[in-house]
Scaffold this active site. Structure first.
Site, short mmCIF file in Angstrom:
data_model
loop_
_atom_site.label_atom_id
_atom_site.label_comp_id
_atom_site.label_asym_id
_atom_site.label_seq_id
_atom_site.Cartn_x
_atom_site.Cartn_y
_atom_site.Cartn_z
CB THR A 99 -0.82 -0.17 1.25
OG1 THR A 99 -1.77 -1.19 1.20
CG2 THR A 99 -1.63 1.20 1.59
NE ARG B 275 -9.32 -6.72 3.41
CZ ARG B 275 -8.38 -5.97 3.73
NH1 ARG B 275 -8.25 -5.18 2.58
NH2 ARG B 275 -7.61 -6.10 4.48
CB ILE B 276 -13.97 -2.40 2.88
CG1 ILE B 276 -14.74 -2.15 1.55
CG2 ILE B 276 -13.40 -0.81 3.15
CD1 ILE B 276 -16.19 -1.21 1.69
N GLY B 277 -10.80 -2.75 3.53
CA GLY B 277 -9.77 -2.87 4.51
C GLY B 277 -9.63 -1.57 5.35
CG ASP B 278 -5.85 -0.59 6.88
OD1 ASP B 278 -5.79 -1.55 6.17
OD2 ASP B 278 -4.64 0.06 7.01
CB THR C 128 1.00 0.40 5.19
OG1 THR C 128 1.44 -0.86 4.41
CG2 THR C 128 2.35 0.68 5.85
N GLY C 129 -0.29 -2.20 6.25
CA GLY C 129 -0.07 -3.67 6.75
C GLY C 129 -1.52 -4.53 6.91
CG HIS C 130 -3.50 -8.49 8.66
ND1 HIS C 130 -4.39 -8.65 9.99
CD2 HIS C 130 -4.12 -9.00 7.71
CE1 HIS C 130 -4.82 -9.56 9.67
NE2 HIS C 130 -4.93 -9.89 8.32
N GLY C 131 -4.72 -5.11 7.15
CA GLY C 131 -5.97 -4.33 7.32
C GLY C 131 -6.94 -4.79 8.52
N1 ASP Z 1 -3.75 -2.25 5.00
C1 ASP Z 1 -3.78 -2.70 3.52
C2 ASP Z 1 -5.15 -3.72 3.51
O1 ASP Z 1 -5.08 -4.42 4.30
C3 ASP Z 1 -2.50 -3.48 2.80
C4 ASP Z 1 -1.40 -2.69 2.96
O2 ASP Z 1 -1.17 -2.20 3.81
O3 ASP Z 1 -0.35 -3.24 2.40
O4 ASP Z 1 -6.17 -3.31 2.67
#
Ligand code: ASP
Length: 318
Positions: free
Chosen positions: A179, A207-210, A229-232
């Site tokens: 991201t 699916r919608i993330g963070d 960024t990371g695991h949403g």
């Molecule tokens: N945070 C993003 C998501 O989970 C992915 C990412 O940060 O790379 O959609």
């Protein structure tokens, strides 16, 4: 008077070594382009939008062109942008076939709403004359390979690793996330933030993330600006961006310590990994990640600072 800064990240994750150089080139270019935009227009929103647009074009990142694929091999994009001077926000999700979701998020700011998703977001894109690409034009070979690798892991019964994605071992190297985000401050202390993503490989359609969520993926007021960024699924439960703000506001931590502590405590509590970039009202910068790598760069006072490994901080005069 503060020194203007444009700070960007190119995603936290288990980034394989062969992607390191390309990512560093991309984040350095984006920080420079965002900084030039800030000099040209004097507007922090323009600066973060421009920096993110640049990374949306770059296949080294998981945003627009180069985005990861859903379990159905499609691309669903999301983005958010926030103006710290007046707390105006624009968020977009379930967006398809446009090159610059961050600019669509900025257009949402001009509607009566904060967040548009799916068909409504696409209608706005059409009204605003965004070019609608052919289906599949944003898909790269790398994203296809990543999905195939993810499906292979799933078939072997390793769903836990494949779906969680962050913090996995190298054998799932192509499902890392990348991201993009940007935070900028001008000499008067105005702060803006923008974040854009394709999400995570193998996500369920819808699916919608963070990333498009205010307080999780993006937050800006003129006290603090954060892009994460990371695991949403982890970040949204922890409201990572707003948690960093609270640490600075209430615990009086500086930007670096607040960013480090928030990322660390999130991963300790919820396992999922992530990273964040922060600028506070004093013009202090915070950069931290609990994943293996996160590419970042910022321009301040004729110098570009950058890194991707833990405790790495390189600099060059511009
Ligand atoms: N945070 C993003 C998501 O989970 C992915 C990412 O940060 O790379 O959609």
């Amino acid at each position: 008077m503060l020194q203007p800064i444009v700070l960007v990240h190119g995603g936290a994750g288990d980034i394989p070594f062969e992607r390191v150089d390309g990512k560093l080139v991309g984040v350095k270019a984006a920080a420079k382009i965002g900084y030039h935009k800030l000099q040209e227009t004097g507007c922090v929103l323009d600066a973060v939008e421009e920096a993110v647009r640049n990374m949306e074009l770059d296949p080294y990142f998981n945003a627009s062109y180069g985005s990861v694929l859903t379990a159905d091999a499609t691309i669903e994009l999301e983005a958010s942008i926030m103006n710290g001077a007046n707390l105006k926000v624009g968020c977009a999700a379930l967006v398809k076939d446009i090159m610059h979701p961050i600019s669509l998020a900025r257009k949402v700011m001009n509607t009566p709403h904060n967040f548009l998703a799916g068909n409504g977001a696409m209608e706005l894109a059409e009204q605003e004359s965004f070019e609608i690409l052919h289906s599949g034009q944003l898909v790269t070979h790398y994203a296809r390979e990543a999905l195939a690798e993810w499906k292979e892991g799933l078939n072997k019964g390793e769903e836990r690793f494949a779906r969680t994605e962050i913090g996995t071992e190298n054998k799932y190297k192509k499902v890392e996330t990348e991201t993009v985000g940007a935070v900028a401050i001008d000499c008067k202390g105005n702060i803006a933030v923008a974040t854009s993503t394709g999400g995570i490989t193998g996500k369920l359609p819808g699916r919608i993330g963070d990333t498009p969520l205010i307080g999780s993926g993006t937050y800006a007021d003129n006290l603090v600006g954060v892009s994460t960024t990371g695991h949403g699924e982890t970040i949204m439960k922890y409201c990572l961006a707003h948690t960093i703000l609270k640490r600075i506001d209430f615990l009086k931590e500086n930007a670096q310590i607040a960013t480090e502590n928030a990322c660390k405590t999130m991963t300790e509590r919820l396992i999922g990994e992530g990273g964040a970039i922060t600028i506070d009202y004093k013009g202090q910068v915070g950069i931290s990640f609990t994943s293996k790598r996160m590419a970042w760069a910022y321009v301040k006072d004729s110098t570009i600072h950058y890194g991707i490994e833990k405790n790495q901080h390189l600099q060059e005069f511009l």
